[in-house]
Write a protein that holds these residues in place. Sequence first.
Motif, short mmCIF file in Angstrom:
data_model
loop_
_atom_site.label_atom_id
_atom_site.label_comp_id
_atom_site.label_asym_id
_atom_site.label_seq_id
_atom_site.Cartn_x
_atom_site.Cartn_y
_atom_site.Cartn_z
N LYS A 39 0.87 -1.25 0.00
CA LYS A 39 0.08 0.03 -0.04
C LYS A 39 0.75 1.07 -0.07
O LYS A 39 0.49 2.32 -0.68
N VAL A 40 2.23 1.21 0.69
CA VAL A 40 2.90 2.23 0.96
C VAL A 40 3.44 2.54 -0.45
O VAL A 40 3.60 3.71 -1.20
N ALA A 41 3.98 1.41 -1.01
CA ALA A 41 4.58 1.53 -2.67
C ALA A 41 3.58 2.11 -3.76
O ALA A 41 3.92 2.85 -4.50
N ALA A 42 2.19 1.77 -3.31
CA ALA A 42 1.17 2.09 -4.35
C ALA A 42 0.81 3.69 -4.09
O ALA A 42 0.67 4.39 -5.13
N SER A 43 0.84 3.98 -2.82
CA SER A 43 0.36 5.41 -2.51
C SER A 43 1.42 6.52 -2.89
O SER A 43 1.07 7.91 -2.98
N THR A 44 2.85 5.94 -2.61
CA THR A 44 3.75 7.26 -2.58
C THR A 44 3.96 7.70 -3.99
O THR A 44 3.98 8.90 -4.18
N PRO A 45 3.76 7.22 -5.04
CA PRO A 45 4.07 8.02 -6.24
C PRO A 45 2.87 8.94 -6.57
O PRO A 45 3.07 10.15 -7.38
N TYR A 46 1.73 8.58 -6.28
CA TYR A 46 0.53 9.58 -6.34
C TYR A 46 0.89 10.72 -5.55
O TYR A 46 0.58 11.63 -5.95
N ALA A 47 1.17 10.48 -4.31
CA ALA A 47 1.67 11.89 -3.31
C ALA A 47 2.67 12.71 -3.95
O ALA A 47 2.62 13.53 -3.68
N THR A 48 3.63 12.02 -4.51
CA THR A 48 4.76 12.73 -5.02
C THR A 48 4.29 13.39 -6.23
O THR A 48 4.81 14.76 -6.24
N GLU A 144 -5.22 -0.50 9.70
CA GLU A 144 -5.51 -0.67 8.15
C GLU A 144 -5.97 0.68 7.46
O GLU A 144 -7.38 0.46 7.50
N PRO A 145 -5.45 1.67 7.46
CA PRO A 145 -6.11 2.97 7.20
C PRO A 145 -6.64 2.89 5.56
O PRO A 145 -5.91 2.18 4.83
N THR A 146 -7.63 3.57 5.30
CA THR A 146 -8.22 3.83 3.94
C THR A 146 -8.18 5.12 3.63
O THR A 146 -7.91 6.12 4.47
N ARG A 236 -1.24 13.20 1.40
CA ARG A 236 -0.18 13.20 2.12
C ARG A 236 -0.36 12.35 3.47
O ARG A 236 0.55 11.82 3.92
N ILE A 237 -1.53 12.95 4.02
CA ILE A 237 -1.93 12.26 5.13
C ILE A 237 -2.26 10.89 4.99
O ILE A 237 -1.74 10.05 5.88
N TYR A 238 -2.80 10.17 3.76
CA TYR A 238 -2.96 9.00 3.53
C TYR A 238 -1.69 8.13 3.59
O TYR A 238 -1.36 7.22 4.23
N ASN A 239 -0.61 8.91 2.82
CA ASN A 239 0.56 8.20 2.88
C ASN A 239 1.37 7.97 4.12
O ASN A 239 1.79 7.01 4.41
N ALA A 240 1.12 8.95 4.83
CA ALA A 240 1.77 9.14 6.34
C ALA A 240 1.03 7.85 7.29
O ALA A 240 1.62 7.33 7.97
N LEU A 241 -0.26 8.20 7.10
CA LEU A 241 -0.89 6.90 7.95
C LEU A 241 -0.41 5.48 7.37
O LEU A 241 -0.36 4.70 8.13
N LEU A 242 -0.30 5.21 6.16
CA LEU A 242 0.06 3.95 5.58
C LEU A 242 1.62 3.68 5.84
O LEU A 242 1.89 2.69 6.54
#
Length: 305
Positions: A39-48, A144-146, A236-242
């Motif tokens: 999940k972290v790997a999937a969300s990081t590019p979007y946040a970046t 398990e944050p969403t 950014r908050i979602y990525n930090a939660l993950l």
Amino acid sequence: MGAQLRVYKRRIRSVSATKKITKAMEMIAASRIVKAQRKVAASTPYATELTRAVTAVATGSNTQHPLTTEAEKPVRSAVLVLASDRGLAGAFNANALKQAEQLTAKLEAAGRTVDIYVVGRRGIAHYNFRERALAGSWTGFTDEPTYADAKTVAAPLIEAIEKDTAEGGVDELHLVYTEFVSMMTQTSRDDRLLPLSLDEVKKEAAQEGEIRPLFDFEPSAEDVLDALLPRYVESRIYNALLQSAASKHAATRRAMKSATDNAGELINTLSRLANQARQAEITQEISEIVGGSSALADANAGSEK
């Protein structure tokens, strides 16, 4: 001796039961880490990329937007602290809360009022114990944050930074969380989410030799910022939660492995002590038998005389 042996056996059974529990928790945490890493790997590019888009709009226009323009004299800051709902994770929560306390002290030393927002029961308990008022708190999703959870957390923060400080708004938004570096390394850090530091963005781009394209904004740069910035905060908050969730699972796995290893060592120690007690008991029984036999033999020899 018999009583001591029973004590050792009882303690061995107790520690063995604890070892089974910690081993099960270690395996559960290990299985969750893989899912959290994905999940972290999937969300990081979007946040970046969303951060790049926001900074491109901010640096490519002369629009003075409240979410990208720093106050001349900031008087109020919001700090979002990401902890966990559960413990048994070593120093995970303690490190994050320590980082938050240091940031809060730094902001207060600069003469700013700090509004604290907390995610996680452990963080809430920390501030309640110290009788610190919280501007907002959330629980129940740290493992398990969403993205919906991130939107729920981001909503009051965006509202606060859009308000004037005289109406209870804030000038800055800071985020304290635990970054997942590797299975063995998790680092507590604090980032300023808003307002964006455009000077730092330009400096980083110059160091990287990045050539930024020219943009045309429709309908206007301000409207684009209005649409992008809430998504930026949410992502950014979602990525930090993950990141925090993955870090917590890694810390739990490490703590439970250490507890399992310690339980194994304690069982070995207690087993040696139990063996020594059993040997001492057997030796005492043999001595009593030999002594009794000798006494009986002496008594028989005396009666024959």
